[in-house]
Scaffold this motif. Structure first.
Motif, PDB file in Angstrom:
ATOM      1  N   TYR A  79       0.950  -1.304  -0.122  1.00  0.00           N
ATOM      2  CA  TYR A  79       0.326  -0.219  -0.184  1.00  0.00           C
ATOM      3  C   TYR A  79       0.450   1.118  -0.133  1.00  0.00           C
ATOM      4  O   TYR A  79       0.160   2.409  -0.447  1.00  0.00           O
ATOM      5  CB  TYR A  79      -1.252  -0.055   1.249  1.00  0.00           C
ATOM      6  CG  TYR A  79      -1.971   1.274   0.805  1.00  0.00           C
ATOM      7  CD1 TYR A  79      -3.099   0.153   0.466  1.00  0.00           C
ATOM      8  CD2 TYR A  79      -2.576   1.949   1.069  1.00  0.00           C
ATOM      9  CE1 TYR A  79      -4.022   1.169  -0.120  1.00  0.00           C
ATOM     10  CE2 TYR A  79      -3.441   2.767   1.090  1.00  0.00           C
ATOM     11  CZ  TYR A  79      -4.153   2.298   1.068  1.00  0.00           C
ATOM     12  OH  TYR A  79      -5.276   3.612  -0.211  1.00  0.00           O
ATOM     13  N   HIS A  87      -5.240  -1.347  -3.284  1.00  0.00           N
ATOM     14  CA  HIS A  87      -7.081  -1.448  -4.274  1.00  0.00           C
ATOM     15  C   HIS A  87      -7.289  -2.597  -4.712  1.00  0.00           C
ATOM     16  O   HIS A  87      -8.364  -3.208  -5.208  1.00  0.00           O
ATOM     17  CB  HIS A  87      -7.260   0.489  -4.104  1.00  0.00           C
ATOM     18  CG  HIS A  87      -7.710   0.446  -3.295  1.00  0.00           C
ATOM     19  ND1 HIS A  87      -8.152   0.030  -1.957  1.00  0.00           N
ATOM     20  CD2 HIS A  87      -6.956   1.905  -2.529  1.00  0.00           C
ATOM     21  CE1 HIS A  87      -8.250   1.331  -0.838  1.00  0.00           C
ATOM     22  NE2 HIS A  87      -7.214   2.187  -1.346  1.00  0.00           N
ATOM     23  N   ASN A 152     -13.118  -1.050  -3.680  1.00  0.00           N
ATOM     24  CA  ASN A 152     -11.869  -1.379  -3.480  1.00  0.00           C
ATOM     25  C   ASN A 152     -11.506  -1.149  -5.340  1.00  0.00           C
ATOM     26  O   ASN A 152     -10.382  -0.175  -5.414  1.00  0.00           O
ATOM     27  CB  ASN A 152     -11.298  -2.598  -2.734  1.00  0.00           C
ATOM     28  CG  ASN A 152     -11.363  -2.480  -1.628  1.00  0.00           C
ATOM     29  OD1 ASN A 152      -9.585  -1.646  -1.438  1.00  0.00           O
ATOM     30  ND2 ASN A 152     -11.938  -2.728  -0.849  1.00  0.00           N
ATOM     31  N   SER A 156      -9.470   2.028  -6.442  1.00  0.00           N
ATOM     32  CA  SER A 156      -8.572   2.076  -7.563  1.00  0.00           C
ATOM     33  C   SER A 156      -8.162   2.279  -8.716  1.00  0.00           C
ATOM     34  O   SER A 156      -7.366   3.659  -9.478  1.00  0.00           O
ATOM     35  CB  SER A 156      -7.896   0.453  -8.236  1.00  0.00           C
ATOM     36  OG  SER A 156      -6.801   0.383  -8.478  1.00  0.00           O
TER      37      SER A 156
END
Length: 175
Positions: A79, A87, A152, A156
């Motif tokens: 991350y 993500h 997610n 992203s």
């Protein structure tokens, strides 16, 4: 059960890192901290529910500690390096969870897994009817996983477009 111990990590890691960034930069997160920590809590409740069903042994718990320890650190570094990738990766993990729960439903429907009464923790958390069954739990858990997938992939996509999460309101309040 093992999948749920890993699934609870991304939301917590992303939420904590965004929380720290928000504090450092004196700015709001657009609701993303809350959304991601809510996701982590929801995944934890999946685990607590299935622990009631599966009754893990000591060696299951030891494996969880090992797998979670490795995954937590790897995801944390991932991350930091690329939130967009992290993500997207989580979105794909959630897609796998949806597939797994769909297969679980098929096994329940075929009678290969006993459709026992839902654990009390699940009835309380998802506000299910008192006569709810394991099948009812799997259906709501699979819906949660679909929401996590969408959140997610959306996160992203925001990063992919060169924006920060705080610039797009987080999807809140699904539970």
């Amino acid at each position: 059960m093992m999948l749920e111990t890993v699934a609870a990590v991304p939301g917590m890691v992303a939420g904590v890192l965004l929380h720290c960034k928000s504090l450092r930069q004196f700015e709001h997160s657009g609701g993303w901290i809350k959304a991601l920590l809510e996701e982590a809590e929801n995944e934890r409740m999946h685990l607590m529910t299935f622990m009631e069903v599966a009754k893990p042994k000591w060696y299951d718990r030891a494996l969880v500690i090992t797998v979670q320890g490795v995954f937590f650190n790897a995801y944390f570094l991932g991350y930091l390096f690329s939130p967009r990738f992290a993500h997207r990766f989580t979105g794909y993990l959630e897609e796998e969870a949806i597939y797994s729960y769909t297969e679980f439903l098929k096994e329940l429907d075929a009678g290969r897994i006993e459709n026992v009464p839902a654990p009390a923790i699940a009835v309380d958390y998802w506000r299910l009817p008192q006569d709810a069954t394991l099948r009812d739990v799997v259906v709501v858990v699979r819906a949660d996983e679909a929401h996590h997938r969408d959140v997610n992939h959306f996160a992203s996509d925001i990063h992919y477009q060169g924006h920060e999460l705080k610039d797009s309101p987080a999807p809140l309040g699904y539970h």
